[in-house]
Design an enzyme around this catalytic site. Sequence first.
Site, PDB file in Angstrom:
ATOM      1  N   CYS A 184       0.795  -1.374   0.127  1.00  0.00           N
ATOM      2  CA  CYS A 184      -0.051   0.017   0.108  1.00  0.00           C
ATOM      3  C   CYS A 184       0.839   1.185  -0.127  1.00  0.00           C
ATOM      4  O   CYS A 184       1.882   1.452   0.851  1.00  0.00           O
ATOM      5  CB  CYS A 184      -0.894   0.044   1.346  1.00  0.00           C
ATOM      6  N   THR A 186      -0.540   4.514   0.113  1.00  0.00           N
ATOM      7  CA  THR A 186      -1.433   5.507   0.527  1.00  0.00           C
ATOM      8  C   THR A 186      -0.740   6.630   1.178  1.00  0.00           C
ATOM      9  O   THR A 186      -0.790   7.888   0.955  1.00  0.00           O
ATOM     10  CB  THR A 186      -2.696   5.059   1.357  1.00  0.00           C
TER      11      THR A 186
END
Length: 351
Positions: A184, A186
């Site tokens: 990830c 993000t």
Amino acid sequence: MRIEEDIKLDFKDVLIRPKRSTLKTRADVELEREYKFVHCKHVWRGVPIIASNMDHTGTFAMASALAKHKLLTAVYKFASVAEWQKFASAQPKYLDNVFVTAGSSDKDFQSLVEVMQVVNCQLICLDIANGYSQHFVDVLKKVRSTFPDKIIMAGNVVTGEMTEELILSGADIVKVGIGPGSVCTTRKKTGVGYPQLSAIIECADAAHGLHGHVCSDGGCTVPGDVAKAFAAGADFVMLGGMFAGHDECLGEIIEINNKQYKRFYGMSSTEAMTKYVGKVAEYRASEGKSVNVPYRGAVENMVLDILGGIRSACTYVGAKRLKELSKCTTFIRVTQQLNEVFVTQEIEDWR
């Protein structure tokens, strides 16, 4: 704009303090738990560890392998009705150990309805990167209204107030974690996130006050992290990277410089979005990465390693059951938890 001054902690920032224990052996520790849920009457019993709803780990082969040890799998949302029917026909006894996954679009809802019409599954996973969206809350209410007797897990969020909002809107289990996953990006792309240990502690406190539950999603890299997640109050723990690279995962074995790997990518990565929707939409950025994970063989070896680590953690603090681990735990803050002088050699030997 304001700044919260309270220190927030991750798995790497703490260790579990050992305590006097009367347990004679790790074999005495009971890892199975039984849960009753706030919105439905269904009772679930098993080992509350879940393979992530990524296409690499959320496979039917993974579900079959983990269910033998009473673990769970969140099957990835792009699995077809035909694939679900085949699994349900071949392994009906494992249906209580799989989640049907859906996103928040109208198409996702329709796919969920189609699967649930042909498969008698009790578990639904509503998955979206940003669980703070009002649209997601509305979708959750719609799914709860459509499936009032199902166990619904929804997320992801990282704060107590939104955990409460999701439970009050129909979630039995709230999925906790923004940005801690191994593939990830993000936090890198958006600057948004929350240290996972503190997120678990705060969200679990909010959920348990409403008789709800939480699932820690992301950030675990070793069995000790899984133990810390349960010790912090997580009712379930979802794993992606730790279950990656195994025989049961999606993808063929590839060979690079005489070493074997399998492809692993985040579901918000360019690779995943290109595969399933044709491209990355112009209005968004990719929030996942693609990596080659060393091939690890059968997932059972990893399962046994994780379960053994949790049992050992319980014996160190005198917890006879996994349910008691959080009550027996005192965390201590540390600046270093591992001696990594031989870490490079260890990685090479492991491969």
